[in-house]
Write a protein that holds these residues in place. Sequence first.
Motif, PDB file in Angstrom:
ATOM      1  N   LYS A 204       0.836  -1.205   0.000  1.00 36.84           N
ATOM      2  CA  LYS A 204       0.000   0.000   0.000  1.00 36.84           C
ATOM      3  C   LYS A 204       0.871   1.256   0.000  1.00 36.84           C
ATOM      4  CE  LYS A 204      -3.560   2.358   2.742  1.00 36.84           C
ATOM      5  NZ  LYS A 204      -4.386   2.282   3.988  1.00 36.84           N
ATOM      6  N   ASN A 205       1.917   1.264   0.812  1.00 34.05           N
ATOM      7  CA  ASN A 205       2.822   2.410   0.849  1.00 34.05           C
ATOM      8  C   ASN A 205       3.551   2.583  -0.479  1.00 34.05           C
ATOM      9  OD1 ASN A 205       2.158   3.017   3.507  1.00 34.05           O
ATOM     10  ND2 ASN A 205       3.830   1.806   4.364  1.00 34.05           N
ATOM     11  N   ALA A 206       3.908   1.463  -1.126  1.00 30.47           N
ATOM     12  CA  ALA A 206       4.582   1.541  -2.424  1.00 30.47           C
ATOM     13  C   ALA A 206       3.665   2.180  -3.468  1.00 30.47           C
ATOM     14  CB  ALA A 206       5.020   0.156  -2.868  1.00 30.47           C
ATOM     15  N   ASP A 207       2.401   1.796  -3.441  1.00 30.63           N
ATOM     16  CA  ASP A 207       1.443   2.413  -4.372  1.00 30.63           C
ATOM     17  C   ASP A 207       1.341   3.911  -4.128  1.00 30.63           C
ATOM     18  OD1 ASP A 207       0.838   0.030  -5.648  1.00 30.63           O
ATOM     19  OD2 ASP A 207      -0.814  -0.451  -4.279  1.00 30.63           O
ATOM     20  N   TRP A 208       1.353   4.327  -2.857  1.00 31.84           N
ATOM     21  CA  TRP A 208       1.243   5.760  -2.532  1.00 31.84           C
ATOM     22  C   TRP A 208       2.487   6.504  -3.027  1.00 31.84           C
ATOM     23  CZ3 TRP A 208       4.087   9.320   0.173  1.00 31.84           C
ATOM     24  CH2 TRP A 208       3.446  10.528   0.442  1.00 31.84           C
ATOM     25  N   VAL A 209       3.671   5.923  -2.806  1.00 33.35           N
ATOM     26  CA  VAL A 209       4.912   6.563  -3.264  1.00 33.35           C
ATOM     27  C   VAL A 209       4.904   6.693  -4.786  1.00 33.35           C
ATOM     28  CG1 VAL A 209       7.420   6.268  -3.470  1.00 33.35           C
ATOM     29  CG2 VAL A 209       6.299   5.857  -1.269  1.00 33.35           C
ATOM     30  N   TRP A 210       4.480   5.644  -5.467  1.00 34.75           N
ATOM     31  CA  TRP A 210       4.456   5.654  -6.926  1.00 34.75           C
ATOM     32  C   TRP A 210       3.490   6.715  -7.461  1.00 34.75           C
ATOM     33  CZ3 TRP A 210       7.396   4.842 -10.688  1.00 34.75           C
ATOM     34  CH2 TRP A 210       6.968   4.490 -11.970  1.00 34.75           C
ATOM     35  N   GLN A 211       2.335   6.816  -6.845  1.00 31.46           N
ATOM     36  CA  GLN A 211       1.364   7.826  -7.269  1.00 31.46           C
ATOM     37  C   GLN A 211       1.856   9.233  -6.948  1.00 31.46           C
ATOM     38  OE1 GLN A 211      -1.295   7.248  -9.162  1.00 31.46           O
ATOM     39  NE2 GLN A 211      -0.692   5.076  -9.136  1.00 31.46           N
ATOM     40  N   THR A 212       2.560   9.377  -5.836  1.00 32.65           N
ATOM     41  CA  THR A 212       3.116  10.690  -5.488  1.00 32.65           C
ATOM     42  C   THR A 212       4.157  11.122  -6.516  1.00 32.65           C
ATOM     43  OG1 THR A 212       2.759  10.296  -3.118  1.00 32.65           O
ATOM     44  CG2 THR A 212       4.374  11.977  -3.720  1.00 32.65           C
ATOM     45  N   GLU A 213       5.006  10.201  -6.904  1.00 32.09           N
ATOM     46  CA  GLU A 213       5.999  10.536  -7.917  1.00 32.09           C
ATOM     47  C   GLU A 213       5.341  10.873  -9.256  1.00 32.09           C
ATOM     48  OE1 GLU A 213       9.826   7.933  -6.268  1.00 32.09           O
ATOM     49  OE2 GLU A 213       8.914   7.452  -8.208  1.00 32.09           O
ATOM     50  N   LYS A 214       4.268  10.162  -9.582  1.00 33.80           N
ATOM     51  CA  LYS A 214       3.551  10.476 -10.823  1.00 33.80           C
ATOM     52  C   LYS A 214       2.945  11.863 -10.763  1.00 33.80           C
ATOM     53  CE  LYS A 214       2.298   5.865 -12.542  1.00 33.80           C
ATOM     54  NZ  LYS A 214       1.179   4.933 -12.858  1.00 33.80           N
ATOM     55  N   SER A 215       2.400  12.227  -9.612  1.00 32.98           N
ATOM     56  CA  SER A 215       1.807  13.558  -9.479  1.00 32.98           C
ATOM     57  C   SER A 215       2.852  14.659  -9.592  1.00 32.98           C
ATOM     58  CB  SER A 215       1.065  13.664  -8.145  1.00 32.98           C
ATOM     59  OG  SER A 215       1.976  13.615  -7.050  1.00 32.98           O
ATOM     60  N   LEU A 216       4.101  14.327  -9.249  1.00 27.92           N
ATOM     61  CA  LEU A 216       5.199  15.283  -9.377  1.00 27.92           C
ATOM     62  C   LEU A 216       5.811  15.277 -10.774  1.00 27.92           C
ATOM     63  CD1 LEU A 216       7.052  14.583  -5.982  1.00 27.92           C
ATOM     64  CD2 LEU A 216       5.623  16.568  -6.531  1.00 27.92           C
ATOM     65  N   GLY A 217       5.377  14.328 -11.604  1.00 24.32           N
ATOM     66  CA  GLY A 217       5.949  14.199 -12.935  1.00 24.32           C
ATOM     67  C   GLY A 217       7.346  13.617 -12.925  1.00 24.32           C
ATOM     68  N   LEU A 218       7.688  12.868 -11.876  1.00 25.87           N
ATOM     69  CA  LEU A 218       9.041  12.326 -11.711  1.00 25.87           C
ATOM     70  C   LEU A 218       9.034  10.815 -11.493  1.00 25.87           C
ATOM     71  CD1 LEU A 218      10.518  15.103  -9.392  1.00 25.87           C
ATOM     72  CD2 LEU A 218      10.999  14.759 -11.827  1.00 25.87           C
ATOM     73  N   ALA A 219       8.056  10.136 -12.075  1.00 25.65           N
ATOM     74  CA  ALA A 219       7.981   8.681 -11.957  1.00 25.65           C
ATOM     75  C   ALA A 219       8.741   8.047 -13.112  1.00 25.65           C
ATOM     76  CB  ALA A 219       6.526   8.236 -11.928  1.00 25.65           C
ATOM     77  N   PHE A 220      10.057   8.094 -13.030  1.00 25.43           N
ATOM     78  CA  PHE A 220      10.900   7.644 -14.149  1.00 25.43           C
ATOM     79  C   PHE A 220      11.525   6.270 -13.910  1.00 25.43           C
ATOM     80  CE2 PHE A 220      13.294  10.601 -11.423  1.00 25.43           C
ATOM     81  CZ  PHE A 220      14.263   9.748 -10.912  1.00 25.43           C
TER      82      PHE A 220
END
Length: 302
Positions: A71-87
């Motif tokens: 669950k925490n991994a999903d939150w981190v991944w979505q946070t990075e996507k919202s920042l435009g930095l999910a690379f």
Amino acid sequence: MGETTVNRSEGREAATPSPPSPIKNGAGVRARLRAPRRPRIWFEILLIGLSYWTYSLIRNAVPEQKAEALKNADWVWQTEKSLGLAFEEAVNHAVNSVTWLVVSMNYYYATLHFIVTIGVLVWLYRRQPGRYAASRTVLFATTGVALVGYYLYPLAPPRLMNGQNFVDTVLMHQTWGSMASGNLKHMSNQYAAMPSMHIGWSLWCGLMIFFLASAPWKKILGLLYPALTLVVIVATANHFWLDAVGGMVCLAFGFAVSYLWYGALPQRLPKQVESRRVQSSGPPPPSEADRDTAPERVRSGT
């Protein structure tokens, strides 16, 4: 007719030694404890070995809370996507397409984390003994606070996420040596990705080399090491880049602890340990000026 002799000492007063102040004595004890000492090899080997054993024991004893970690991994991944930095996924797939490169990074991840850190500790011990203890304190405090992060915030690495397309490079290429995947994965907590001690330790190594090495090329290599480590942990899908930020925060805490204890950052301390001479408890010996100024003998006659 008589002659009298008068002894006179000009500009000198009888000095009565005052009893030592308890406050000053306490400050002296703290100063002695904080003063850099020449490290003893047997003690350092024992301390480092015991500390790493304790770190591994506590880290692996933290409950592997799989559901919360995912669950925490999903939150981190979505946070990075919202920042435009999910690379991370793009880097993971790009590196995985070059076999020799991804295999090299797998071995890098599994080995250099320990080899370089131990090498820097040995270098500090031999070449910078006055700064060794403070530098070691930074590393130990960094690692200690990371254990709190593992307990409070279990986090799955990208390669273990559900519904994502990350490649577990160790499993795919059957790389030897990593305890993150394969047959050795049950010996290590798989959900302790935050903070990244690969970044915490590599950045410690890089900063020590940058601040304390004399040759410019060594300083450059020192800075390149944590930068390359960041690429490796992302490319092998073992960490998010936000895990690296967590490692940097832990390192900042380690430097703060060392600064509060030693009163200076490691690079500000003397390179070598100054030899301290034991002084007797009696009064200090007279200075050269006192020896030259003897009591005058004045003669007067009638």
